[in-house]
Every structure is written in structure tokens, then in C-alpha cells.
Design a protein around this motif. Structure first.
Motif, PDB file in Angstrom:
ATOM      1  N   GLN A  36       0.833  -1.202   0.000  1.00  0.00           N
ATOM      2  CA  GLN A  36       0.000   0.000   0.000  1.00  0.00           C
ATOM      3  C   GLN A  36       0.871   1.256   0.000  1.00  0.00           C
ATOM      4  OE1 GLN A  36      -2.351  -0.793   3.513  1.00  0.00           O
ATOM      5  NE2 GLN A  36      -4.035  -1.675   2.334  1.00  0.00           N
ATOM      6  N   GLU A  39       2.376   1.768  -3.423  1.00  0.00           N
ATOM      7  CA  GLU A  39       1.389   2.343  -4.343  1.00  0.00           C
ATOM      8  C   GLU A  39       1.254   3.847  -4.119  1.00  0.00           C
ATOM      9  OE1 GLU A  39      -3.121   1.408  -5.930  1.00  0.00           O
ATOM     10  OE2 GLU A  39      -2.618   0.890  -3.874  1.00  0.00           O
ATOM     11  N   ALA A  83      -8.976 -10.716  -5.115  1.00  0.00           N
ATOM     12  CA  ALA A  83      -8.764  -9.280  -4.897  1.00  0.00           C
ATOM     13  C   ALA A  83      -7.331  -9.015  -4.444  1.00  0.00           C
ATOM     14  CB  ALA A  83      -9.761  -8.754  -3.865  1.00  0.00           C
ATOM     15  N   GLU A  86      -5.215  -9.191  -7.606  1.00  0.00           N
ATOM     16  CA  GLU A  86      -5.494  -8.056  -8.487  1.00  0.00           C
ATOM     17  C   GLU A  86      -4.932  -6.762  -7.926  1.00  0.00           C
ATOM     18  OE1 GLU A  86      -9.580  -9.673 -10.643  1.00  0.00           O
ATOM     19  OE2 GLU A  86      -9.727  -8.338  -8.913  1.00  0.00           O
ATOM     20  N   ARG A  87      -4.935  -6.623  -6.613  1.00  0.00           N
ATOM     21  CA  ARG A  87      -4.345  -5.434  -5.996  1.00  0.00           C
ATOM     22  C   ARG A  87      -2.848  -5.392  -6.258  1.00  0.00           C
ATOM     23  NH1 ARG A  87      -4.967  -6.673  -0.973  1.00  0.00           N
ATOM     24  NH2 ARG A  87      -7.182  -6.151  -0.960  1.00  0.00           N
ATOM     25  N   ARG A  90      -2.151  -4.510  -9.867  1.00  0.00           N
ATOM     26  CA  ARG A  90      -2.371  -3.083 -10.135  1.00  0.00           C
ATOM     27  C   ARG A  90      -1.171  -2.252  -9.699  1.00  0.00           C
ATOM     28  NH1 ARG A  90      -6.271  -2.134  -6.673  1.00  0.00           N
ATOM     29  NH2 ARG A  90      -4.960  -1.089  -5.145  1.00  0.00           N
ATOM     30  N   TYR A 145       1.203 -11.700  -8.897  1.00  0.00           N
ATOM     31  CA  TYR A 145       1.403 -10.260  -9.139  1.00  0.00           C
ATOM     32  C   TYR A 145       1.895  -9.999 -10.569  1.00  0.00           C
ATOM     33  CZ  TYR A 145       1.103  -9.320  -4.070  1.00  0.00           C
ATOM     34  OH  TYR A 145       0.690  -9.182  -2.765  1.00  0.00           O
TER      35      TYR A 145
END
Length: 261
Positions: A36, A39, A83, A86-87, A90, A145
Motif C-alpha cells: 500500500q 502504491e 482481490a 489483483e491489488r 495493479r 502479481y
């Protein structure tokens, strides 16, 4: 930009942003919080004035990133798994799509999610003690990933499948032989080599560098998309001030002064 609890940030005077995954005691494992924070930092970096390049590495001498945080895997419910993947995809796509060159300084273990992180960088330089691999099948899962895609594109289907189906890591020299990394250097020369490489890129036209990255990324789409992106990027460059400066400097036999315009 400020350092976070798990990522050390250093924006150098030359425009190179150094991001160091800073969980040395955990071999810099990629926890959810670390991802996180990565990102957030990458999102900020995209609009950072004066950003010219990114160097990504891990704290300490043993690991670049040794993988995802297994303790968090144990707590992951099956309903959350898609999820979760996919996170991660991304975030690594955000890294891969950065408009400036991104170099991974692989200073030790780059396994699982750590190898996937390195794969998302544009260029990989490894120290002689580095080991790389995607050992997920040993845990009953697969890379989530983007590793199955990027590794196959980078080293070819046969070699990629061997690495992913055995889960066995390879040493830096073997990674160099198959094209997984660009260079292998002694540990003490890793960061200087990466900075020298980025420095040589910083001497080039910034707009042209961005357009090269965009056109190369379009090659992954397949068909004529890459050629169309290349032609459009070429047109954009030919209309830039940097192009006119580059040609004039060549004619005058002097070093060009690019402005990224």
C-alpha cells in the motif's frame, strides 16, 4: 516525498528517486502495508516535478525482497484471494508504467513477490550473491502479481515454465545467461553501477525516454499495437523542442541541452 514506515525515500539532486524496501529483519518481505505504501509513493512520483528516474532496492545485504509476507498468507480467506492478486497486479503495473526509467538493484534474494517486483522494473542489475525465483508452487499457489506473464515475456516460455514449475531459485549468473537480469556486478559495485546507468539515461532527451518506455510497453499487446504506438511516439518526438536541440547539437558537435519539451 517522505519515507514511510516500510519504505525509505531519497529524492536525489539529480532527479533520481531511491526507494528502499526497509524491513531488513523480515528480509524485506512485501506485507500488505508495504504494498500500500509503495502504491502511494509511486502515485505521488508520477506527478513529482523534476523526477528523472527511479532506483528500487532492499535494505541490508541479504535480500532485495525475499517474497510476500507468509504470515499474512495464512490469514487470507479464499474469498479474498482474487482481490489480493489483483491489488498486487495493479501496483506492479503502476511501477511498470512509470514514465521514467526504473532500475532494480537486486542486492540478494528476489523470490516470489520480490522477483515479481523486480520483473516490473524496466531494468534489473544484480549483485553476485543474488538469487532469483518464483517458488510459489512449493506453497501450493502460483505467482499472482503478474509473474507468470512478465517472466514468460522476458525469458521465453520454456525457461519461464521450468522456473515456475520447479519453484527452484537460480543464481545471478544463470539469471544473466537467460536474460532475467541485465548485468551482474560485485555487491560493492551494485549501487554505483545502477546510478551510473541511470546517469547515462539522464543525459538523453526526457521526452524520448518516456516515449521509448511507452512504445516498448505497447509491444506486449500484440498485433500492430506496438508499431502504431511507435509511429505515434516518433511523431510526438519530431515535434518536440528536444528533437530540434538534439539535431542542432549534433550539427554543432556539442553536448545537447534537453528540457523535456
Amino acid at each position: 516525498m517522505k519515507s514511510t514506515s516500510f519504505i525509505q525515500v531519497d529524492l536525489r539532486a539529480d532527479g533520481i528517486l531511491v526507494l528502499t524496501i526497509n524491513r531488513e529483519a523480515q528480509y524485506n518481505a512485501l506485507s500488505i502495508a508495504t504494498m500500500q505504501q509503495l502504491e502511494q509513493l509511486l502515485t505521488q512520483a508520477k506527478s513529482q516535478v523534476g523526477l528523472r528516474g527511479i532506483l528500487l532496492t532492499g535494505a541490508g545485504e541479504k535480500a532485495f525482497v525475499a517474497g510476500a509476507d507468509i504470515n499474512e498468507f495464512k490469514m487470507l480467506a479464499p474469498s479474498e484471494s482474487r482481490a489480493f492478486a489483483e491489488r498486487g497486479q495493479r501496483i506492479l503495473q503502476l511501477l511498470e508504467q512509470m514514465p521514467v526509467p526504473v532500475v532494480a538493484a537486486i542486492n540478494g534474494f528476489a523470490l516470489g513477490g520480490g522477483c515479481e517486483l523486480a520483473l516490473a522494473c524496466h531494468i534489473r542489475i544484480a549483485s553476485e550473491n543474488a538469487q532469483l525465483g518464483l517458488p510459489e508452487v512449493k506453497l501450493g499457489i502460483i505467482p499472482g502479481y503478474g509473474g507468470t506473464q512478465r517472466l514468460t515475456q522476458l525469458v521465453g516460455k520454456g525457461r519461464a515454465l521450468e522456473l515456475m514449475l520447479t519453484g527452484n531459485p537460480i543464481k545471478a549468473e544463470e539469471a544473466l545467461r537467460i536474460g532475467l537480469v541485465n548485468r551482474v556486478v560485485p555487491a560493492e559495485q551494485l549501487l554505483p553501477t545502477c546510478f551510473d546507468l541511470l546517469g547515462s539515461m539522464l543525459e538523453r532527451a526526457p521526452l524520448a525516454l518516456t516515449k521509448v518506455l511507452q512504445a516498448a510497453a505497447a509491444a506486449q499487446v500484440g498485433g500492430s499495437a506496438g508499431y502504431e504506438a511507435e509511429a505515434a511516439a516518433f511523431e510526438d518526438c519530431c515535434q518536440s523542442e528536444d528533437f530540434r536541440e538534439g539535431v542542432q547539437a549534433f550539427v554543432e558537435k556539442r553536448k545537447p541541452s534537453f528540457k523535456g519539451q
